[in-house]
Design a protein around this motif. Structure first.
Motif, PDB file in Angstrom:
ATOM      1  N   CYS A   1       6.898  12.758  -2.413  1.00 30.62           N
ATOM      2  CA  CYS A   1       6.422  12.731  -3.795  1.00 30.62           C
ATOM      3  C   CYS A   1       5.657  11.439  -4.064  1.00 30.62           C
ATOM      4  CB  CYS A   1       7.612  12.808  -4.751  1.00 30.62           C
ATOM      5  SG  CYS A   1       8.754  14.162  -4.411  1.00 30.62           S
ATOM      6  N   ALA A   2       4.811  11.476  -5.073  1.00 33.50           N
ATOM      7  CA  ALA A   2       4.082  10.268  -5.459  1.00 33.50           C
ATOM      8  C   ALA A   2       5.082   9.196  -5.866  1.00 33.50           C
ATOM      9  CB  ALA A   2       3.129  10.566  -6.605  1.00 33.50           C
ATOM     10  N   LEU A   3       4.900   8.011  -5.337  1.00 41.82           N
ATOM     11  CA  LEU A   3       5.824   6.907  -5.592  1.00 41.82           C
ATOM     12  C   LEU A   3       5.474   6.168  -6.872  1.00 41.82           C
ATOM     13  CD1 LEU A   3       8.227   5.351  -4.363  1.00 41.82           C
ATOM     14  CD2 LEU A   3       6.577   3.920  -3.162  1.00 41.82           C
ATOM     15  N   LEU A   4       4.182   6.042  -7.133  1.00 39.93           N
ATOM     16  CA  LEU A   4       3.729   5.305  -8.313  1.00 39.93           C
ATOM     17  C   LEU A   4       2.310   5.715  -8.631  1.00 39.93           C
ATOM     18  CD1 LEU A   4       1.898   3.110  -6.612  1.00 39.93           C
ATOM     19  CD2 LEU A   4       4.060   1.917  -6.418  1.00 39.93           C
ATOM     20  N   ASN A   5       1.782   5.176  -9.695  1.00 36.15           N
ATOM     21  CA  ASN A   5       0.415   5.467 -10.105  1.00 36.15           C
ATOM     22  C   ASN A   5      -0.541   4.614  -9.272  1.00 36.15           C
ATOM     23  OD1 ASN A   5      -2.023   5.932 -11.321  1.00 36.15           O
ATOM     24  ND2 ASN A   5      -1.456   5.107 -13.328  1.00 36.15           N
ATOM     25  N   PRO A   6      -1.323   5.236  -8.346  1.00 39.34           N
ATOM     26  CA  PRO A   6      -2.184   4.433  -7.480  1.00 39.34           C
ATOM     27  C   PRO A   6      -3.308   3.720  -8.206  1.00 39.34           C
ATOM     28  CG  PRO A   6      -2.679   6.770  -7.256  1.00 39.34           C
ATOM     29  CD  PRO A   6      -1.438   6.681  -8.101  1.00 39.34           C
TER      30      PRO A   6
ATOM     31  N   GLY B   1       0.803  -1.224   0.000  1.00 40.35           N
ATOM     32  CA  GLY B   1       0.000   0.000   0.000  1.00 40.35           C
ATOM     33  C   GLY B   1       0.831   1.266   0.000  1.00 40.35           C
ATOM     34  N   ALA B   2       2.085   1.190  -0.439  1.00 42.75           N
ATOM     35  CA  ALA B   2       2.973   2.352  -0.464  1.00 42.75           C
ATOM     36  C   ALA B   2       2.743   3.144  -1.743  1.00 42.75           C
ATOM     37  CB  ALA B   2       4.426   1.903  -0.367  1.00 42.75           C
ATOM     38  N   GLU B   3       2.217   4.347  -1.611  1.00 42.90           N
ATOM     39  CA  GLU B   3       1.944   5.193  -2.772  1.00 42.90           C
ATOM     40  C   GLU B   3       2.732   6.503  -2.730  1.00 42.90           C
ATOM     41  OE1 GLU B   3      -2.282   5.707  -2.892  1.00 42.90           O
ATOM     42  OE2 GLU B   3      -2.671   3.615  -3.413  1.00 42.90           O
ATOM     43  N   THR B   4       3.410   6.767  -1.620  1.00 42.27           N
ATOM     44  CA  THR B   4       4.147   8.012  -1.434  1.00 42.27           C
ATOM     45  C   THR B   4       5.570   7.701  -0.986  1.00 42.27           C
ATOM     46  OG1 THR B   4       2.125   9.203  -0.822  1.00 42.27           O
ATOM     47  CG2 THR B   4       4.212  10.205  -0.188  1.00 42.27           C
ATOM     48  N   SER B   5       6.545   8.386  -1.565  1.00 44.51           N
ATOM     49  CA  SER B   5       7.936   8.173  -1.198  1.00 44.51           C
ATOM     50  C   SER B   5       8.157   8.527   0.272  1.00 44.51           C
ATOM     51  CB  SER B   5       8.850   9.035  -2.072  1.00 44.51           C
ATOM     52  OG  SER B   5      10.209   8.759  -1.826  1.00 44.51           O
ATOM     53  N   GLY B   6       8.871   7.640   0.980  1.00 42.39           N
ATOM     54  CA  GLY B   6       9.092   7.824   2.407  1.00 42.39           C
ATOM     55  C   GLY B   6       8.169   6.995   3.272  1.00 42.39           C
TER      56      GLY B   6
END
Length: 209
Positions: A191-196, A133-138
């Motif tokens: 920042c956005a990690l990937l396309n959710p 469920g990781a969608e945001t960097s960090g």
């Protein structure tokens, strides 16, 4: 016609309002939390990352080109120094399947490698990130040796802001008190990690310890 004093006053007023508006916008941006997907309560056993059988496992998902993640890396370093080997840490870097640039390298990669005990992993097209469920960097997740989710969220107080924060405090508390009655969580800034909206990969075999 307005005098030079009136023109100077109007110019100064516009300038001050512009500066104030910029500061307000910057403050809002710094506190604009990133999105979070569904993090499984049980370790989903992703390929290439092993759950430590003797102590909690921590994963930080990072975008190698996100400037906000520098602060997350600083906080990870501080967290690990304060937790004294009580957790096995991984930094999982996003990398597009069609690598058209320097994704597997750069300042953030070097920062992660410089942190003692950190294992650096590559996540092609964010397949592992989607499992957690990781969608945001960090974004950080912590699981105990028996596969149970202990924490999920960020470890900074804002975008690019290092320093004391709720996420880091929650992880330190669960590691030192061993209180696993509730899952710790916090907002994540980055920042956005990937396309959710991209479909998740097929679920791999779940942990059954």
């Amino acid at each position: 016609m307005p005098t030079w004093r009136a023109r100077f006053f109007l110019f100064s007023l516009v300038w001050l309002l512009t500066i104030a508006g910029g500061l307000i916008g910057l403050a809002r941006y710094e506190q604009d939390a990133g999105s979070i997907g569904k993090t499984p309560a049980q370790w989903p056993a992703p390929p290439g990352i092993a759950l430590d059988p003797s102590r909690p496992t921590l994963l930080m998902f990072a975008h190698p080109k996100c400037p906000c993640t520098r602060a997350s890396m600083e906080e990870l370093n501080r967290l690990l120094a304060r937790s004294l080997g009580m957790v096995t840490p991984h930094v999982v870097f996003f990398k597009p399947e069609k690598d058209v640039g320097d994704w597997a390298g750069g300042a953030l990669w070097e920062s992660a490698k410089a942190i003692p005990s950190v294992i650096v992993d590559t996540d092609t097209d964010g397949a592992k990130a989607r499992l957690f469920g990781a969608e945001t960097s960090g974004y950080v997740v912590v699981y105990d040796p028996h596969c149970k989710l202990l924490f999920h969220g960020g470890i900074t107080a804002g975008r690019g802001h290092a320093g004391d924060n709720a996420g880091e405090s929650a992880i330190l508390s669960l590691l030192t008190t061993h209180d696993t009655t509730a899952v710790g969580e916090s907002r994540v800034f980055g920042c956005a990690l990937l396309n959710p909206h991209q479909p998740s990969p097929v679920q791999v075999t779940a942990c059954t310890k």
